[in-house]
Design an enzyme around this catalytic site. Structure first.
Site, PDB file in Angstrom:
ATOM      1  N   ASP A  72       0.818  -1.204   0.000  1.00 32.16           N
ATOM      2  CA  ASP A  72       0.000   0.000   0.000  1.00 32.16           C
ATOM      3  C   ASP A  72       0.858   1.262   0.000  1.00 32.16           C
ATOM      4  O   ASP A  72       0.579   2.207  -0.724  1.00 32.16           O
ATOM      5  CB  ASP A  72      -0.924   0.014   1.219  1.00 32.16           C
ATOM      6  CG  ASP A  72      -1.903  -1.149   1.205  1.00 32.16           C
ATOM      7  OD1 ASP A  72      -2.438  -1.449   0.131  1.00 32.16           O
ATOM      8  OD2 ASP A  72      -2.096  -1.767   2.257  1.00 32.16           O
ATOM      9  N   HIS A 103       6.056  21.440   3.547  1.00 33.67           N
ATOM     10  CA  HIS A 103       4.774  21.692   2.866  1.00 33.67           C
ATOM     11  C   HIS A 103       3.906  20.448   2.964  1.00 33.67           C
ATOM     12  O   HIS A 103       4.370  19.398   3.416  1.00 33.67           O
ATOM     13  CB  HIS A 103       4.985  22.123   1.413  1.00 33.67           C
ATOM     14  CG  HIS A 103       5.645  21.076   0.566  1.00 33.67           C
ATOM     15  ND1 HIS A 103       7.005  20.860   0.580  1.00 33.67           N
ATOM     16  CD2 HIS A 103       5.133  20.182  -0.308  1.00 33.67           C
ATOM     17  CE1 HIS A 103       7.299  19.881  -0.258  1.00 33.67           C
ATOM     18  NE2 HIS A 103       6.184  19.445  -0.800  1.00 33.67           N
ATOM     19  N   HIS A 150       2.479  18.125   1.008  1.00 27.63           N
ATOM     20  CA  HIS A 150       2.371  16.959   0.120  1.00 27.63           C
ATOM     21  C   HIS A 150       2.689  15.653   0.860  1.00 27.63           C
ATOM     22  O   HIS A 150       3.507  15.625   1.769  1.00 27.63           O
ATOM     23  CB  HIS A 150       3.326  17.107  -1.066  1.00 27.63           C
ATOM     24  CG  HIS A 150       2.779  18.004  -2.144  1.00 27.63           C
ATOM     25  ND1 HIS A 150       3.580  18.718  -2.989  1.00 27.63           N
ATOM     26  CD2 HIS A 150       1.501  18.299  -2.501  1.00 27.63           C
ATOM     27  CE1 HIS A 150       2.834  19.414  -3.824  1.00 27.63           C
ATOM     28  NE2 HIS A 150       1.567  19.173  -3.547  1.00 27.63           N
ATOM     29  N   ASP A 154       4.485  13.149   0.057  1.00 24.34           N
ATOM     30  CA  ASP A 154       5.877  12.689   0.073  1.00 24.34           C
ATOM     31  C   ASP A 154       6.724  13.480   1.073  1.00 24.34           C
ATOM     32  O   ASP A 154       7.931  13.246   1.184  1.00 24.34           O
ATOM     33  CB  ASP A 154       6.490  12.703  -1.331  1.00 24.34           C
ATOM     34  CG  ASP A 154       6.416  14.060  -1.998  1.00 24.34           C
ATOM     35  OD1 ASP A 154       5.528  14.859  -1.631  1.00 24.34           O
ATOM     36  OD2 ASP A 154       7.243  14.331  -2.889  1.00 24.34           O
ATOM     37  N   HIS A 182       5.326  26.654  -4.819  1.00 21.34           N
ATOM     38  CA  HIS A 182       5.262  25.228  -5.151  1.00 21.34           C
ATOM     39  C   HIS A 182       3.833  24.909  -5.575  1.00 21.34           C
ATOM     40  O   HIS A 182       2.978  25.801  -5.566  1.00 21.34           O
ATOM     41  CB  HIS A 182       5.711  24.398  -3.933  1.00 21.34           C
ATOM     42  CG  HIS A 182       5.863  22.927  -4.209  1.00 21.34           C
ATOM     43  ND1 HIS A 182       6.412  22.447  -5.380  1.00 21.34           N
ATOM     44  CD2 HIS A 182       5.536  21.827  -3.474  1.00 21.34           C
ATOM     45  CE1 HIS A 182       6.404  21.127  -5.336  1.00 21.34           C
ATOM     46  NE2 HIS A 182       5.881  20.729  -4.208  1.00 21.34           N
ATOM     47  N   ASP A 205      16.112  20.944  -4.054  1.00 21.56           N
ATOM     48  CA  ASP A 205      15.168  20.118  -4.818  1.00 21.56           C
ATOM     49  C   ASP A 205      15.684  19.809  -6.229  1.00 21.56           C
ATOM     50  O   ASP A 205      15.860  20.707  -7.040  1.00 21.56           O
ATOM     51  CB  ASP A 205      13.853  20.918  -4.880  1.00 21.56           C
ATOM     52  CG  ASP A 205      12.771  20.296  -5.743  1.00 21.56           C
ATOM     53  OD1 ASP A 205      12.933  19.144  -6.195  1.00 21.56           O
ATOM     54  OD2 ASP A 205      11.741  20.977  -5.947  1.00 21.56           O
ATOM     55  N   GLY A 219       5.501  22.090 -10.579  1.00 21.32           N
ATOM     56  CA  GLY A 219       5.687  22.817  -9.334  1.00 21.32           C
ATOM     57  C   GLY A 219       7.147  22.885  -8.903  1.00 21.32           C
ATOM     58  O   GLY A 219       7.445  23.384  -7.815  1.00 21.32           O
ATOM     59  N   HIS A 220       8.039  22.354  -9.732  1.00 18.68           N
ATOM     60  CA  HIS A 220       9.454  22.275  -9.351  1.00 18.68           C
ATOM     61  C   HIS A 220      10.312  23.153 -10.263  1.00 18.68           C
ATOM     62  O   HIS A 220      10.054  23.259 -11.464  1.00 18.68           O
ATOM     63  CB  HIS A 220       9.944  20.826  -9.441  1.00 18.68           C
ATOM     64  CG  HIS A 220       9.256  19.903  -8.490  1.00 18.68           C
ATOM     65  ND1 HIS A 220       9.684  19.726  -7.193  1.00 18.68           N
ATOM     66  CD2 HIS A 220       8.157  19.139  -8.635  1.00 18.68           C
ATOM     67  CE1 HIS A 220       8.875  18.867  -6.584  1.00 18.68           C
ATOM     68  NE2 HIS A 220       7.940  18.492  -7.439  1.00 18.68           N
TER      69      HIS A 220
END
Lengths: 556, 556
Positions: free
Chosen positions: B50, B73, B75, B77, B142, B196, B368-369
């Site tokens: 999962d 932030h 998200h 991940d 972002h 990033d 967004g990157h």
């Protein structure tokens, strides 16, 4: 269906709403021909499946009418089903194609131990008749040499089938798409255009293959150590450019990977690949060469786990290993579905110290398929009355249909077809009339066509939720339980205290058996269902998983 | 490891050589902080799994030192592992983040029934101390609002951790990346930049989110029937632009999909999404509205099989169905690995008669990157002494390292790290010193961390080659075989005459049993191995498959 005069039937059996297994049936009166016989490679929805063939039972049922199979070019998605189809047809139906196409087909058929086949070579620009059908072979550019479009004449209508194509104005071999032949077909009148939709969503023009050569020369000039280039082995123009850049840089070309070895050999024998014997070596012969004198030409551009490049990346290739400072060029684009596999190989190569150059970082690849503007040019050159976009998923077919309408084909003359639909063309017009048998046939190990949806579904359940078996022995004399129930699980996680869970599961099983015995149940199917329900419920509560549950009741 | 003064330890536990499960540990003396706690979604190599968590046992072992978890932030991940980590930590470690980030985190924690958590809101531009660590929250752009970079001060060194970012010069909410704060950090001196790398291979600049709004308005102007827009539910700026374009076109916004309903609610409550109560409806309320008055805002932009969009495409959504002429906008890009799933949904929508507009056909999505030029700008703004590219596969980390060298960071000051490697920074410099426990933890149903590689391997074998069971009962009193051997297979194709193959297999089994009995073999393990070998060989000959073979010997 009784054959009818003055009626051309066009039936795609594959290639629509998919990328792969291209195959089209054409019927007129008592004559039938097949254009292309391709395979598709399975994705993750088809665990364990080796290949996917089109279901060609429609052809087998009408084998007496079949005059020949015409192949547009040598890629697997146009040729790969031939060995299976020819075996099933039994007799010797002629297979027609250009020289390189048949060279590659011959290799495939020999691998399948098919020797008594009738391969009929047609030169590009040549003409051949098959029953009521006349075929003109029109040279087109593609990511394999010797590809053709087909201008097909029948008594009632004509078809221009593009095969896979792009319009390269500076092709490596100097062989342009034959614009004059396309214009001539247009003058004679094209009733139906069937055209490659792969890149219909891509704006503009596809770049010439020649741009890749310039990039390769730049890279080879800068590289100070070993260079490894991975590409499709059938992309002989690309291979030629790698060879040319290598020779220009004073390097030898070392070939590795089974299909790369085979295809370079075939292409050299047939005169499609030009490199001196001294400049091309087997991987075993490279040991004495310093790294800066070598370009390794390898399979594995799709990240295939057993390919030469994957083995090099993993450090288990017999003769080629990565040293820090080596350069690896991935001269291809991942086929949809292969993105992660390619990325995985690239990451490993970076970790091993190589600099990896790929399509995202330099112009080391161009597509073999025409983009929007070329597709519109094809439509404008051919001026068809009707249009059927082929070779593409539904999204690509729709994008191509929009392009056709943009250049003036009336919407009602554009047919977005499905595999198995029959388009009938008469003097008075074209219409979709019926749906014939079509679908997929799975090749799974030695089995062709025996794998059904239920086995695939089983595999998916096994993969995601695992399996639990409960085995109970019953005394044949008195129906009493003999011994303890056995419980076996695989692919299932029972939590941190597996033994306790298994003990509890066994208790549940014996409760069920006591209950059914008390209730006097003797029907094994009922006992099995009770075991399945009880164990399934128990495992769901403990794991939130629904494994396949198989109760086995043995009489002893 | 004894804590050492004057020594900052930086340990990424996730996010390197992968896209996902971002997590970094910072240690100084007796203090430890964690930046981000993300999950990764499993791919096809992880059947049935999962979620994937970083192995954070390193943190658990040092829980007494842990001063807080800082989230850049909202998200998944970067936040998805929080419920698991907080449960395992037991106590109430403070979680720090901006308002929307914590709003989303709070929702997640409540789903996991974690109520006693200490969420500490920090405003963008704000400052907070955690033991020896001082954190400045620096606003960045972002694909979710309220994202921050972190300027982290310690007695021995400073770190600028970008989080996920882009440099949008015309952001939807007017909140620019705080260039002044980055410049100020640079003036104070940045020892280490962690930045990033997601788009490090992409040349140029990432487009402003604002371009999507213009495209949406154009599409909404032209559409004559229902419009459906699928996007990430956390992409509140995108959602805002859909809402604005809908209201401007006189349409109501209908929200469908669990996460879209939740996130729009949270974002409106916290003041990040602005739309009047009359203009946003639940899917149940849309029945009375004519199609040309509706924009359906839906989940499913990644082709997830159970998402609202997939259900709409399959015709089994409760309230939304496709009519010919509807417009569907996929306002997202497929995450690597999801390409085929997205294509499948698009093809179904086309077949149902919709016009599907996606990134390839119109500017309905931007990343967004930050792309290469923005990444170089960040490096030039921050002027770090050392550089560690984060958030990316190895290929992205290498591309980012090249960018750093291009703007003048010496190669020896760039560290391409791996999860679990420890970078130690002292007054005199930085070096990689050791490797700590790290890796992956699988969430599989209710189990966290019990699934090992061997179960995954079992599942892969089950999926590709199936399973064959042979069950033999042996009389406990005399060791004689009782009854017939049972043979059960699943996920295995035995060819067209399955019964004959099974009969032959049973014969082989009884031969083996007779042989072992004759040889006086009593060790069940030896009998089982003999059965496994014989049956495996037989099935390989017949099918070219190697299913999992499980012999069960029951004593009765």
């Amino acid at each position: 269906m009784t054959p009818q005069k003055n009626r051309l039937r066009v039936i795609p059996l594959g290639g629509l709403d998919e990328i792969g297994k291209n195959m089209t049936v054409l019927e007129y009166g008592n004559d039938m021909v097949v254009v292309d016989a391709g395979i598709m490679f399975p994705d993750d929805d088809h665990p364990g499946v080796d290949l996917i063939l089109p279901d060609y039972s429609y052809i087998l049922k009408r084998r007496d009418k079949l005059k020949g199979i015409v192949i547009t070019h040598g890629h697997e998605d146009h040729t790969g089903a031939l060995p299976y189809l020819l075996k099933d047809l039994g007799g010797t139906v002629p297979v027609l194609g250009t020289r390189l196409t048949l060279g590659i087909v011959r290799g495939k058929l020999e691998e399948h131990k098919l020797k008594k086949t009738k391969l009929r070579e047609v030169s590009p620009g040549g003409h051949v008749n098959l029953g009521a059908f006349g075929f003109d072979f029109i040279p087109v550019n593609h990511s394999i040499p010797d590809g053709v479009a087909l201008f097909i004449r029948t008594p009632v209508a004509t078809i221009l089938h593009t095969g896979d194509f792009k319009l390269d104005q500076t092709p490596i071999d100097g062989r342009l798409t034959d614009y004059a032949a396309l214009a001539k077909a247009a003058r004679q009148g094209v009733t139906l255009l069937m055209s490659d939709s792969t890149n219909a969503e891509t704006p503009g023009h596809t770049s010439s293959e020649a741009v890749v050569g310039a990039t390769l020369r730049d890279i080879f000039d800068r590289a100070e150590q070993r260079i490894i280039v991975a590409s499709f082995s059938s992309h002989i123009h690309r291979v030629q450019q790698v060879c040319d850049a290598a020779v220009a840089a004073g390097r030898k070309v070392v070939v590795t990977g089974r299909s790369m070895v085979n295809n370079t050999r075939i292409a050299r024998e047939l005169g499609y690949l030009h490199i001196g014997d001294d400049d091309i070596l087997d991987a075993y012969q490279m040991q004495d060469l310093p790294p800066e004198k070598v370009v390794v030409l390898s399979t594995g551009s799709q990240g295939e786990p057993l390919s030469a490049l994957a083995r090099i990346a993993n450090g288990d290739h017999r003769t080629v290993s990565i040293e820090a400072g080596d350069t690896v060029v991935i001269s291809a684009t991942p086929v949809p579905g292969n993105e992660k596999a390619v990325s995985r190989v690239m990451n490993r190569l970076f970790k091993a110290g190589a600099d990896v150059i790929h399509k995202g970082s330099a112009r080391v690849h161009v597509s073999g398929h025409a983009a929007s503007e070329e597709l519109k040019l094809m439509l404008n050159l051919v001026q068809p009355r009707y249009f059927v976009p082929i070779h593409g998923e539904t999204r690509h077919l729709h994008a191509h249909a929009k392009l056709a309408q943009a250049v003036g084909v009336p919407a009602e003359n554009v047919f977005i077809m499905e595999n198995g639909l029959c388009l009938e063309i008469t003097e008075s017009g074209a219409e979709v009339t019926e749906r014939v048998d079509s679908g997929v046939t799975y090749v799974d190990g030695l089995s062709v066509g025996d794998l059904g949806q239920f086995v695939l579904r089983d595999r998916q359940v096994l993969a995601s939720d695992g399996i639990a078996l409960v085995i109970v022995a019953i005394d044949a004399r008195d129906g009493q339980i003999a011994g303890d129930a056995e419980l076996v699980t695989r692919g299932l996680v029972l939590g941190s205290d597996t033994d306790a869970v298994l003990d509890e599961a066994r208790e549940r099983v014996s409760k069920v058996l006591k209950r059914t015995a008390k209730e006097g149940v003797t029907d094994q199917a009922v006992v099995k269902q009770a075991l399945r329900d009880s164990l399934g419920q128990f495992i769901w509560e403990r794991t939130r998983r629904r494994p396949m549950i198989i109760p086995v009741v043995m009489e002893v």
